[in-house]
Design a protein around this motif. Sequence first.
Motif: not given
Length: 805
Positions: A24-25, A176-187, A204-210
């Motif tokens: 999660k971290d 993030s849903l309705n500006n709630d805290k961001w939830v990270s998915l498994s790689p 509904f908001k979504v972002k990616a991190q590499d």
Amino acid sequence: MAGTSNGLSKIDHQTQEITTYTKKDGLPSNMVCAIQGDDDGYLWISTNHGISRFNPRDKEFINYFSSDGLQGNEFSRNASIRSRDGKLIFGGLNGLVSFYPKEITKPVQDLKIRITDFYIYDEAVHKGSKSGPYEVVSQAVMNENFFHLSHEDNSFSIEFSTMDFNNPERIIYSYSLNNDKWVSLSPGSNRVSFNNLAPGTYHFKVKAQDYNNVSKEKEITILISPAWYASVWAKCIYALLAIVIVYLFVQQVRQRYRARQEMLEHIHGEQINEAKLQFFINISHEIRTPMSLIISPLEKLIRADNDSERQKTYSLIHRNANRILQLINQLMDIRKIDKGQMALKFQEAELIGTLQEICTIFDYQAKNKQIDFQFHHSIDSLPIWIDPKSFDKIIVNILSNAFKFTPDNGKIDLYVNSDVEQESKRQWVEIMVSDSGIGINEQERERIFERFYQIRNSQNNSNIGTGIGLHLTRSLVELHHGTIEAVNNEDGKGCRFIIRLPLGNEHLLVEEIEDKATSPIPLSAAITLPIEESTSETEKEKTKNRRKYKILVVEDDEEIRKYICDELGVNHYMTECTNGKEALTLILQKTPDLVISDVMMPEMDGITLCRKIKQNVNVNHVPVILLTAKSAEEDKLEGLSIGADAYISKPFSLEILKKTVVNIIQNREMLRNTYNGSQDQAENIPEMTLKSSDEKLMEKVMATIHSNITNTQLNGEMIAKEVGISRVHLHRKLKELTNQSTRDLIRNTRLKQAASLLASGKPIDVSEAAYATGFTNMPYFSSAFKELYGIPPKVYMEEHLKKTE
């Protein structure tokens, strides 16, 4: 730092606090295989899913996988080493990986994230798809930013991608849903699902991190429409209905609260008025006692003194004493009106003569204050239906009020006019009293008729009154089916009271009309002029009795008690008591010929004393005169209903009291003569042997009681069986013949037998006398004996022993 199968753990040596970092971290896997540090302070961690570089300062993880040049993603436990030149070597299932940490650079790539698919219950959405009555999207999913769903399709999945297919496992997606805290998915995970969402609008908001490269946020709007009964219009209607209901409820509550407050204020006002009225009535009762000591001696002086100058003074005193009684009677009238007991009896009377007669009462006051008092009338005679006992109180109160507020050298006018109402053709008489006094404020014109309300003005001292005169006046006018109002004079000096009364008797009920009508109405006793002298020899003559009788006076007021004893003591033996309890003991011991008792006394009042006298078979023949300040009819009825022979109200006339005493004693003397035979010379007439059925019945009853005097079980059933009649018939006959119930007759007979044994002059035990007469309970025997004879049985026996000795 410590690597575990549950992540990377950091131990604080000072606080002994353990912090654990997991997937999660940002850790690629929770299974840590080995840890090595480099010269820059970074930690390189091998896991069973790649290698991660951890920055302890900012707690940031950068992950590397086989696509980045690793021999594989899975490494062996504790298979790591750092060479002297700083190279790091990690061992895995596919061999060794070695590298210099400073040579590893961050890949820089512009990430663009897109929504690739939208699923409703695992069914892909496309252009033209329907969700209930709504079209989900209006174009391709990848280009759409708004999704419309019905309340039934509230479970869906969203799929997204950066379109980088070389190293998809390295990319971490967060939403993030309705500006709630961001939830990270498994790689590598690029799908998120939502179930049973409530109707509403969701962003509904979504972002990616590499590595440290983060894409721009992609946002879409999802609208889940509610059912028709939960739509906006429905909610507006519900809200409107709720507002209306709440408004009506609040109005109802406020109305009830106001009504309750008004009721409480009314009750509180009534309680205050009742307390004031009760206070005045109690004071009035107290005033009646000293008034007796004023009026009775005064009337005696009026009859005895023939001096004309002193007679004028006596007349002045008597007139003002009666005025005090008038105020007291007003209080009693108000109480009767409150209780609905003021029933007027109307008679036809002549109005002009009546008003002239009332006006003469105020001549002395007008002359004393130099007030110009005139009676104006255009007619010499006017018949009217009024209650003679109440009408004069109306006029007297209005005139008294005018004289009170009119200064010296003022003017008071009394007018009488007759009028005809055009609509009903009914004739009215208008009586108007006008004065040149201080007038009435407009705010107080109606309040002056309220009970206990008084006008307070610095120009006069009128606030020393009682505030009941005008209230009583209005009540009496309304009982006369008329109206009264107060109006200020047009010239600004003083005011006038206008009374309108209907003429004729068409407006009266049958029960309101007196059978016998008298011509001129008599003035009430409260406003009469002084008593005329009575010098006839018959009134001066005192009753001479052949023998003196014993009279007991029971009165807590010492002056009244002494006054009665002094006046009656010329012809009688007088005994005094201060309360009913003391008097009852004396009456039971030394039976007087007459009892004169006050009603309101401490210890025991006169009503209770009279009741106990009439209930005791030994003394119930003693006549009782109740002398009291309570003059109401219900009080008189209460006194007479318990057996009082006379009820005289204070202030009383001494002559009336004397005549009442003489009459009662003479009547009792005649009754005594009748029963002992002295009146009709019964001793000279041969006794008849014929007995009535009642006498025979009483003989049988008394014989049965005497023969069973020691039987403790003796009761009415046994006597009825022995006599041969029913128990109910026996009880009725005994009440008729002896004024006692069967039980009381048995008890009193036993007590008389016990008293006979105790009075025999022989020293016997009290308990023996009790047991011999059928008593088994000594306390009950003692209390019953004391109630009948006034003293305990032991004292009774000792007194008779002394007499015998």
